[in-house]
Design an enzyme around this catalytic site. Sequence first.
Site, PDB file in Angstrom:
ATOM      1  N   ASN A   1     -30.050 -24.383  10.495  1.00 51.65           N
ATOM      2  CA  ASN A   1     -29.795 -23.305  10.112  1.00 51.65           C
ATOM      3  C   ASN A   1     -30.500 -22.486   9.670  1.00 51.65           C
ATOM      4  O   ASN A   1     -30.358 -21.816   8.550  1.00 51.65           O
ATOM      5  CB  ASN A   1     -28.478 -23.127   8.997  1.00 51.65           C
ATOM      6  CG  ASN A   1     -27.056 -23.893  10.298  1.00 51.65           C
ATOM      7  OD1 ASN A   1     -27.200 -22.889  11.400  1.00 51.65           O
ATOM      8  ND2 ASN A   1     -26.346 -24.781   9.573  1.00 51.65           N
TER       9      ASN A   1
ATOM     10  N   PRO B   1     -34.027 -30.668  22.593  1.00 55.65           N
ATOM     11  CA  PRO B   1     -33.470 -29.976  21.834  1.00 55.65           C
ATOM     12  C   PRO B   1     -31.593 -28.969  22.836  1.00 55.65           C
ATOM     13  O   PRO B   1     -32.472 -27.930  22.911  1.00 55.65           O
ATOM     14  CB  PRO B   1     -34.245 -29.890  20.677  1.00 55.65           C
ATOM     15  CG  PRO B   1     -35.531 -30.619  21.460  1.00 55.65           C
ATOM     16  CD  PRO B   1     -34.680 -30.772  22.842  1.00 55.65           C
TER      17      PRO B   1
ATOM     18  N   ASP C   1     -30.165 -25.939  21.891  1.00 57.49           N
ATOM     19  CA  ASP C   1     -30.301 -24.886  21.089  1.00 57.49           C
ATOM     20  C   ASP C   1     -29.469 -23.315  21.995  1.00 57.49           C
ATOM     21  O   ASP C   1     -29.375 -23.956  23.103  1.00 57.49           O
ATOM     22  CB  ASP C   1     -30.580 -24.440  19.784  1.00 57.49           C
ATOM     23  CG  ASP C   1     -31.814 -23.479  20.474  1.00 57.49           C
ATOM     24  OD1 ASP C   1     -32.039 -23.274  21.710  1.00 57.49           O
ATOM     25  OD2 ASP C   1     -32.687 -23.342  19.819  1.00 57.49           O
TER      26      ASP C   1
ATOM     27  N   LYS D   1     -28.562 -32.625  17.390  1.00 57.85           N
ATOM     28  CA  LYS D   1     -29.840 -31.653  17.817  1.00 57.85           C
ATOM     29  C   LYS D   1     -30.960 -31.940  17.382  1.00 57.85           C
ATOM     30  O   LYS D   1     -32.353 -31.481  17.490  1.00 57.85           O
ATOM     31  CB  LYS D   1     -29.431 -30.454  17.932  1.00 57.85           C
ATOM     32  CG  LYS D   1     -30.701 -29.055  18.115  1.00 57.85           C
ATOM     33  CD  LYS D   1     -30.037 -27.366  18.231  1.00 57.85           C
ATOM     34  CE  LYS D   1     -30.287 -26.800  17.029  1.00 57.85           C
ATOM     35  NZ  LYS D   1     -29.790 -25.596  16.055  1.00 57.85           N
TER      36      LYS D   1
ATOM     37  N   ARG E   1     -29.633 -28.706   1.974  1.00 59.69           N
ATOM     38  CA  ARG E   1     -30.379 -29.232   2.809  1.00 59.69           C
ATOM     39  C   ARG E   1     -30.976 -29.883   1.747  1.00 59.69           C
ATOM     40  O   ARG E   1     -31.025 -31.446   1.360  1.00 59.69           O
ATOM     41  CB  ARG E   1     -31.439 -28.987   3.335  1.00 59.69           C
ATOM     42  CG  ARG E   1     -30.890 -27.765   4.671  1.00 59.69           C
ATOM     43  CD  ARG E   1     -31.904 -27.215   4.645  1.00 59.69           C
ATOM     44  NE  ARG E   1     -31.675 -25.589   5.024  1.00 59.69           N
ATOM     45  CZ  ARG E   1     -31.163 -24.416   5.173  1.00 59.69           C
ATOM     46  NH1 ARG E   1     -31.172 -24.480   3.377  1.00 59.69           N
ATOM     47  NH2 ARG E   1     -30.710 -23.460   6.176  1.00 59.69           N
TER      48      ARG E   1
ATOM     49  N   HIS F   1     -30.443 -20.580  23.253  1.00 59.40           N
ATOM     50  CA  HIS F   1     -31.011 -19.883  23.541  1.00 59.40           C
ATOM     51  C   HIS F   1     -31.577 -20.681  24.884  1.00 59.40           C
ATOM     52  O   HIS F   1     -31.544 -20.000  25.550  1.00 59.40           O
ATOM     53  CB  HIS F   1     -31.922 -19.754  22.436  1.00 59.40           C
ATOM     54  CG  HIS F   1     -31.643 -18.896  21.612  1.00 59.40           C
ATOM     55  ND1 HIS F   1     -31.172 -17.745  20.902  1.00 59.40           N
ATOM     56  CD2 HIS F   1     -31.965 -19.063  19.907  1.00 59.40           C
ATOM     57  CE1 HIS F   1     -31.276 -17.511  20.192  1.00 59.40           C
ATOM     58  NE2 HIS F   1     -31.468 -17.923  19.948  1.00 59.40           N
TER      59      HIS F   1
ATOM     60  N   ARG G   1     -38.643 -19.676   6.449  1.00 63.53           N
ATOM     61  CA  ARG G   1     -38.245 -20.257   5.235  1.00 63.53           C
ATOM     62  C   ARG G   1     -38.375 -21.782   5.118  1.00 63.53           C
ATOM     63  O   ARG G   1     -38.567 -22.798   4.521  1.00 63.53           O
ATOM     64  CB  ARG G   1     -36.825 -19.826   4.750  1.00 63.53           C
ATOM     65  CG  ARG G   1     -36.606 -20.473   3.844  1.00 63.53           C
ATOM     66  CD  ARG G   1     -35.079 -19.541   3.612  1.00 63.53           C
ATOM     67  NE  ARG G   1     -34.270 -19.893   2.632  1.00 63.53           N
ATOM     68  CZ  ARG G   1     -33.751 -20.628   2.154  1.00 63.53           C
ATOM     69  NH1 ARG G   1     -32.999 -21.214   3.160  1.00 63.53           N
ATOM     70  NH2 ARG G   1     -32.984 -21.074   1.275  1.00 63.53           N
TER      71      ARG G   1
END
Length: 362
Positions: free
Chosen positions: A185, A330, A332, A313, A267, A334, A190
């Site tokens: 996320n 993976p 996602d 993922k 995290r 998209h 970042r």
Amino acid sequence: MAAWYSHLHRTLARPCLRTGPSKPYILFSTSSLVCQRLHTAQHKLGMALATATSASAHSVVWQSLGAAPAELTLDFTLPTGQSFRWRQTGQAEFTGVVDNRVVKVQQTPSDVRYQVIARGDSAACSEDAAVLRNYFNLQACLEELSQEWSSRDSRYKSLHSYFPGARVLRQDPVECLFEFICSSNNHISRIFGMVERLCRDYGTPILHASMNQASTAAAPVGGKDTVAAAEEEQKAVPDLAFYSFPTLEQLSAASEAALRAEGFGYRAKFITGTVQALLAKPGGGRQWLYNLRNVPYKEASEALCELPGIGPKVAACICLFALDKHEAIPVDTHVWQLAVRYYTPHLKGMQHLPDSSHTYSW
């Protein structure tokens, strides 16, 4: 390697060409994240890095990696969300850390060349070329594979010329695992900041730089929130120094509270929990991860998913980018949307994404 590349064209977005001052640039999606090519050279960062490494750079020469653009194009490989240790430091030039080496790589019209501008302990000069060829997965001939895929898939053939030399990296499994725990996320700028803070706070310095260069730091990857990206980079590398990725033993010094104070959020508990779980593995966690290269994809994915904070993922990303599982995709949102649009329209309308730990025949 060939098995993964045979799926590459199925995960690519339709290219969006935007005219710039000199040439178009392309936005496309790869396995775990929407990737954006850096559209501005980070001049200030490059100048600062050049100053910081001038003493080392004067004593080294450029070496050929022996990879033509059809085999390796840095712009389509490094700033694409596979690794978060590279910064653009000049025109077609990136600087990062590979296997305890600070490495500068530069695209030329016919090759990729490199300089190792600093080495940590146990990084032998005689092994530099082999380390980099392994990291860039150059044992596979991408040009030959691309010709085969173009003969089989008209869509791939129509898109291939926009992204020649897009290559999957072969990263250190420990580094890759914690990078993708940070990716949950999150966005690329970042993630970059988090990874660099782990290295700064717990890794071993390889190349020191002057603290007064902090004002020249720039965000490593373009994005929507450029102010936030710049702040992340400022926190991540206040002195433009370069660090090795911390060992599991070094990471064991990190507490959940300390990581939360550095902006890792939820995290933090996954990082500390995974460190402890790996240290408890018979024979050591590092060797346990490397051994996953020798087992089938499904077994490796299931083993990774037993670690805190790793789902299908993230496990697929680690398997693909570090564990030689080139059949991994993976998935996602998209990648799923692109697959449905161009390859599996019969799956349109499904309420949930398929399990990313599975292999799909599209």
